[in-house]
Design a protein around this motif. Structure first.
Motif, PDB file in Angstrom:
ATOM      1  N   ILE A 103     -26.907  -8.393  -4.207  1.00  0.00           N
ATOM      2  CA  ILE A 103     -25.947  -8.341  -3.032  1.00  0.00           C
ATOM      3  C   ILE A 103     -26.137  -8.263  -1.834  1.00  0.00           C
ATOM      4  O   ILE A 103     -26.709  -7.493  -1.158  1.00  0.00           O
ATOM      5  N   ALA A 104     -25.558  -9.939  -0.617  1.00  0.00           N
ATOM      6  CA  ALA A 104     -26.381 -10.148   0.166  1.00  0.00           C
ATOM      7  C   ALA A 104     -24.223 -10.120   1.097  1.00  0.00           C
ATOM      8  O   ALA A 104     -24.714  -9.016   2.378  1.00  0.00           O
ATOM      9  N   ARG A 105     -23.225  -9.891   0.480  1.00  0.00           N
ATOM     10  CA  ARG A 105     -21.988  -9.067   1.442  1.00  0.00           C
ATOM     11  C   ARG A 105     -21.011  -9.373   0.297  1.00  0.00           C
ATOM     12  O   ARG A 105     -21.301  -9.082  -0.392  1.00  0.00           O
ATOM     13  N   ALA A 106     -20.357  -7.432   0.736  1.00  0.00           N
ATOM     14  CA  ALA A 106     -19.725  -7.535   0.032  1.00  0.00           C
ATOM     15  C   ALA A 106     -18.278  -7.943   1.445  1.00  0.00           C
ATOM     16  O   ALA A 106     -18.139  -7.504   2.276  1.00  0.00           O
ATOM     17  N   ASP A 107     -17.110  -8.014   0.624  1.00  0.00           N
ATOM     18  CA  ASP A 107     -15.964  -8.328   1.344  1.00  0.00           C
ATOM     19  C   ASP A 107     -14.954  -7.353   0.978  1.00  0.00           C
ATOM     20  O   ASP A 107     -14.503  -6.952  -0.221  1.00  0.00           O
ATOM     21  N   TYR A 108     -14.129  -5.852   1.229  1.00  0.00           N
ATOM     22  CA  TYR A 108     -12.855  -5.591   1.248  1.00  0.00           C
ATOM     23  C   TYR A 108     -11.434  -5.266   1.657  1.00  0.00           C
ATOM     24  O   TYR A 108     -11.773  -6.014   2.670  1.00  0.00           O
ATOM     25  N   ARG A 109     -10.759  -5.815   0.937  1.00  0.00           N
ATOM     26  CA  ARG A 109      -9.413  -5.590   1.420  1.00  0.00           C
ATOM     27  C   ARG A 109      -8.448  -4.886   0.876  1.00  0.00           C
ATOM     28  O   ARG A 109      -8.393  -4.061  -0.057  1.00  0.00           O
ATOM     29  N   GLY A 110      -7.223  -4.841   2.000  1.00  0.00           N
ATOM     30  CA  GLY A 110      -6.254  -4.130   1.175  1.00  0.00           C
ATOM     31  C   GLY A 110      -4.898  -3.565   2.501  1.00  0.00           C
ATOM     32  O   GLY A 110      -5.030  -4.773   2.988  1.00  0.00           O
ATOM     33  N   PHE A 111      -4.151  -2.707   2.360  1.00  0.00           N
ATOM     34  CA  PHE A 111      -3.191  -2.646   2.798  1.00  0.00           C
ATOM     35  C   PHE A 111      -3.177  -1.547   3.589  1.00  0.00           C
ATOM     36  O   PHE A 111      -3.300  -0.243   2.629  1.00  0.00           O
ATOM     37  N   ALA A 112      -2.379  -0.802   4.512  1.00  0.00           N
ATOM     38  CA  ALA A 112      -2.957   0.274   5.195  1.00  0.00           C
ATOM     39  C   ALA A 112      -1.342  -0.299   6.094  1.00  0.00           C
ATOM     40  O   ALA A 112      -0.844  -0.529   7.154  1.00  0.00           O
ATOM     41  N   HIS A 113      -0.559   1.689   5.984  1.00  0.00           N
ATOM     42  CA  HIS A 113       0.343   1.997   6.825  1.00  0.00           C
ATOM     43  C   HIS A 113       0.267   3.466   7.851  1.00  0.00           C
ATOM     44  O   HIS A 113       0.030   4.775   6.638  1.00  0.00           O
ATOM     45  N   LEU A 114      -0.794   3.499   8.655  1.00  0.00           N
ATOM     46  CA  LEU A 114      -1.471   4.495   9.299  1.00  0.00           C
ATOM     47  C   LEU A 114       0.017   4.472  10.527  1.00  0.00           C
ATOM     48  O   LEU A 114       0.332   4.143  11.542  1.00  0.00           O
ATOM     49  N   GLN A 115       0.232   6.677  10.236  1.00  0.00           N
ATOM     50  CA  GLN A 115       1.171   6.749  12.112  1.00  0.00           C
ATOM     51  C   GLN A 115       0.433   6.789  13.080  1.00  0.00           C
ATOM     52  O   GLN A 115      -1.135   7.099  13.007  1.00  0.00           O
ATOM     53  N   ARG A 116       1.264   6.786  13.926  1.00  0.00           N
ATOM     54  CA  ARG A 116       0.382   6.905  15.391  1.00  0.00           C
ATOM     55  C   ARG A 116      -0.138   8.173  14.960  1.00  0.00           C
ATOM     56  O   ARG A 116       0.470   9.434  14.637  1.00  0.00           O
ATOM     57  N   GLY A 117      -1.980   8.251  15.756  1.00  0.00           N
ATOM     58  CA  GLY A 117      -1.745   9.419  15.205  1.00  0.00           C
ATOM     59  C   GLY A 117      -3.149  10.428  13.760  1.00  0.00           C
ATOM     60  O   GLY A 117      -4.772  10.457  13.957  1.00  0.00           O
ATOM     61  N   ALA A 118      -2.772   9.630  13.068  1.00  0.00           N
ATOM     62  CA  ALA A 118      -3.326   9.423  12.110  1.00  0.00           C
ATOM     63  C   ALA A 118      -5.140   8.009  11.581  1.00  0.00           C
ATOM     64  O   ALA A 118      -4.262   7.068  12.653  1.00  0.00           O
ATOM     65  N   TYR A 119      -5.477   8.165  10.578  1.00  0.00           N
ATOM     66  CA  TYR A 119      -6.800   7.031  10.838  1.00  0.00           C
ATOM     67  C   TYR A 119      -7.061   7.002   9.284  1.00  0.00           C
ATOM     68  O   TYR A 119      -7.093   8.204   8.265  1.00  0.00           O
TER      69      TYR A 119
END
Length: 215
Positions: A103-119
């Motif tokens: 495995i030479a490379r892995a690309d991960y994708r998704g969606f995020a909704h993060l409030q201010r101060g969250a991570y």
């Protein structure tokens, strides 16, 4: 939970040649015919039964994993375990005789909704059955954030780990999502998913190929 199914259609392939150390790699050379990928094991809160699918690319350059229910969240309405979701896949990748892969490379994708101060964090590693695990990588996204996200892990050529020639070993793929409320309001919701809002993107694992000696 164990799941066994064929996820790519192609001609039958023979076993790899007799056990030997791989010959010099040529990542621009792809094996003839079609590889196939079987899912032989699925485990984890991020991929309940029937929510993860795998398919091999027709040009033998990669395979994709698509999730439909992989979401971690924290804040309003979340339980104490919702902040962390994970998925462990055991894959049998059948390749044409005389070739092996890494495995030479892995690309991960998704969606995020993060409030201010969250991570949120995406973590991953992969390894062949019976061999040392690769280092677990981590990518962090800080709020405020509300958009598709993408992260890539690329392995230097010198550090590529190839499947042994002449052996068929499972490729274990482990991923994890975590969301922390941090300093955000406890009444606000933050989440991170391993997919996208329109379902059009997948996690992609890119192959490096080499020929086994004596072919």
């Amino acid at each position: 939970m164990v799941l066994r199914r064929k996820l790519a259609v192609g001609t039958a392939v023979a076993a790899l040649s007799a056990l030997a150390l791989p010959a010099q790699a040529d990542t621009a050379t792809y094996p003839p015919g079609r590889i196939t990928v079987d899912v032989v094991g699925v485990n984890g809160s991020g991929c309940p039964q029937g929510t993860a699918s795998v398919a091999a690319a027709s040009d033998n350059t990669s395979f994709t994993v698509t999730y439909s229910n992989y979401l971690a969240q924290a804040g309003a309405g979340s339980s104490g375990t919702d902040f962390r979701k994970n998925c462990q896949l055991a894959l049998q990748i059948h390749v044409p005789q005389g070739f092996t892969y890494a495995i030479a490379r892995a690309d991960y994708r998704g969606f995020a909704h993060l409030q201010r101060g969250a991570y949120g964090q995406e973590r991953a590693n992969y390894y062949f059955q019976g061999m040392a695990q690769t280092a677990r990588t981590a990518h962090q996204f800080n709020g405020p954030y509300s958009d598709n996200w993408q992260a890539s892990d690329q392995t230097d050529y010198a550090d590529l780990v190839f499947a042994p020639c002449g052996e068929e070993r499972n490729l274990n793929v482990n991923t994890e999502l975590r969301v922390y409320p941090g300093s955000s309001s406890p009444q606000s919701l933050s989440f991170m998913s391993m997919d996208s809002t329109d379902g059009s993107v997948s996690t992609v694992y890119h192959f490096a190929w080499k020929e086994c000696p004596g072919v």
